[in-house]
Design a protein around this motif. Structure first.
Motif, short mmCIF file in Angstrom:
data_model
loop_
_atom_site.label_atom_id
_atom_site.label_comp_id
_atom_site.label_asym_id
_atom_site.label_seq_id
_atom_site.Cartn_x
_atom_site.Cartn_y
_atom_site.Cartn_z
N SER A 182 73.11 21.28 55.82
CA SER A 182 72.05 20.89 56.57
C SER A 182 71.33 19.67 56.11
CB SER A 182 70.92 21.75 56.99
OG SER A 182 70.17 20.98 57.61
N MET A 231 67.18 22.95 59.11
CA MET A 231 66.43 24.25 58.40
C MET A 231 65.47 23.72 57.46
SD MET A 231 69.90 26.17 57.33
CE MET A 231 71.39 26.64 58.53
N ARG A 232 64.33 22.92 58.16
CA ARG A 232 63.23 22.84 57.45
C ARG A 232 61.91 23.50 57.94
NH1 ARG A 232 59.11 21.50 55.16
NH2 ARG A 232 58.50 19.45 54.51
N VAL A 243 71.73 25.55 53.93
CA VAL A 243 70.39 24.67 53.94
C VAL A 243 71.10 23.21 52.92
CG1 VAL A 243 68.38 24.41 52.51
CG2 VAL A 243 68.98 26.31 53.70
#
Length: 454
Positions: free
Chosen positions: A270, A422-423, A267
């Protein structure tokens, strides 16, 4: 504002038009790759109404996904799934880039396994070196911590100090990230305080001779990482077999698919955080009792079993109080954790480990009368730490140092993906608006809307 797929499409097939973002997600590629497909004639596009972006035919996109094989696999219900080429776990085994991980760790040093994970190339004789500036900054910072701080506390601040000493940390090019990783890992080890006297014994079985004592050459380019780490864990001298166990444990623990700490690291990557921040994110999650700290619970249980002369009363205490027995069971392995199997085999060659190893087997056998769970790697790490006179947190330290290389491997992979993919979207469960502004403190309104205490 996000476009709605196919809004206003003149063909009437509005439900079958996808935006560029949706197309990229369906194909599992970056948006620029979508336009590369268009330029090569593999995909056709229509201009969205008002000229704001392009739309794509969903059936054509699905057909391209089938041809290229790049489509993101559908995750199991209620779970996340991300494409990765690093670790595969199946049939009670696990593999690093398609190669049996336990065999890699048995035959090669931690540094060599790390290079394989990062580059797909096996570079024998690899050693990592701590740069003087970063090492000095990390040691000063770690030295300023209160005496009661644990090794994970020290590692976290060492990462921050090493990052501050690297003005080029924001360079996310592959070579820059790899260079930083090769420097960071030995810096973390060398920044930890030494708890034992220097030892200048023979080199381990893997990776050749070291040519320097473990404690005094912890930043040396010719010193294997396992030898550097040993005096940070125990005051007892290291024999050849024990160093081999530690080095193999480091290699086995480098990665284990998308564990909680690895997901946190990805994350961060990302969001294009630099590698030091990625490692910090991983360390933050690792400290939980259900992850890296689990080996400490197994250590304490095993030490108690040895003190009380058997596993039965210890296991009984855990069951009586409703606690799970540490070191047993793994959600990914129906049988024994292959990492534990590999370490138990090596620990059997260490004479001083025999009592702790027998106690571990006694724990498994005793607990099996209640539930058929097999040993996991935490129990194997506990045998190593208990038999070597290490503190209970030693397994967590080994885990953190080792897994740093895995987090870097996942960061490298994630840097090649679409940023911020990755939201997730939150499912709001709070009170519905509009609500009046709350009163000042002293005349509050509770979250549920009722008057609060003055």
């Amino acid at each position: 504002m996000t476009d709605q797929a196919g809004a206003g499409d003149s063909s009437g097939a509005t439900a079958h038009r996808l935006t560029t973002r949706e197309t990229a997600e369906r194909l599992g590629v970056k948006p620029e790759t979508v336009y590369a497909y268009v330029s090569r004639g593999q995909l056709s596009s229509n201009r969205a109404p008002g000229g704001r972006g392009s739309t794509f035919d969903a059936a054509e996109v699905d057909a391209l996904a089938r041809r290229t094989g790049r489509r993101e696999p559908a995750p199991p219900a209620g779970e996340l799934a991300f494409r990765t080429g690093i670790t595969l776990i199946e049939s009670d085994r696990y593999y690093f880039r398609g190669v049996d991980a336990t065999e890699l760790a048995r035959r090669h040093t931690y540094e060599e396994v790390a290079e394989w994970l990062w580059t797909g190339e096996l570079r024998t004789g690899t050693h990592f070196t701590a740069p003087p500036e970063a090492l000095a900054a990390a040691r000063r910072t770690v030295g300023a911590l209160p005496a009661h701080c644990g090794s994970t506390d020290r590692l976290r601040v060492a990462v921050v100090a090493a990052a501050a000493a690297d003005p080029l940390r924001f360079d996310l090019s592959r070579e820059a990230v790899l260079g930083g990783a090769r420097s960071l890992i030995p810096t973390l080890v060398a920044a930890l305080p030494t708890v034992g006297a220097d030892e200048a014994g023979a080199g381990g079985r893997k990776g050749g001779t070291d040519g320097a004592g473990a404690g005094g050459a912890d930043a040396s380019a010719g010193t294997a990482l396992a030898r550097q780490l040993w005096p940070k864990l125990t005051a007892r001298p290291a024999d050849e077999a024990s160093l081999d166990v530690l080095d193999t444990a480091l290699g086995l623990l480098i990665d284990h698919d998308l564990a909680a700490s690895t997901l946190a690291a990805r994350v961060a990557a990302s969001a294009r955080a630099h590698p030091y921040a990625v490692v910090s994110a991983g360390l933050g999650v690792l400290e939980g009792p259900l992850h890296g700290a689990a080996s400490g619970l197994a250590h304490r249980m095993l030490a108690e079993a040895l003190e009380r002369g058997g596993a039965a009363p210890v296991v009984a205490d855990h069951l009586r109080t409703g606690r799970r027995v540490p070191g047993l069971g793994h959600r990914l392995y129906p049988g024994e954790d292959p990492r534990a199997t590999a370490l138990f085999a090596l620990l059997a060659e260490v004479p001083r480990a025999a009592p702790a190893l027998a106690a571990a087997r006694d724990v498994v056998t005793t607990a099996a009368r209640h539930t058929p769970l097999h040993a996991n790697v935490d129990l194997a790490l506990a045998v190593l730490s208990v038999s070597s006179g290490m503190a209970a947190e030693a397994g967590e330290t080994v885990f953190a140092i080792s897994r740093t290389a895995g987090w870097i491997a996942h960061a490298l992979e994630e840097y090649g993906e679409r940023p911020l993919r990755m939201r997730p979207i939150g499912q709001y469960t709070g009170p519905r608006p509009p609500r009046p502004l709350p009163d000042a403190i002293g005349n509050t309104v509770a979250i549920d809307g009722s008057p609060g205490a003055k």
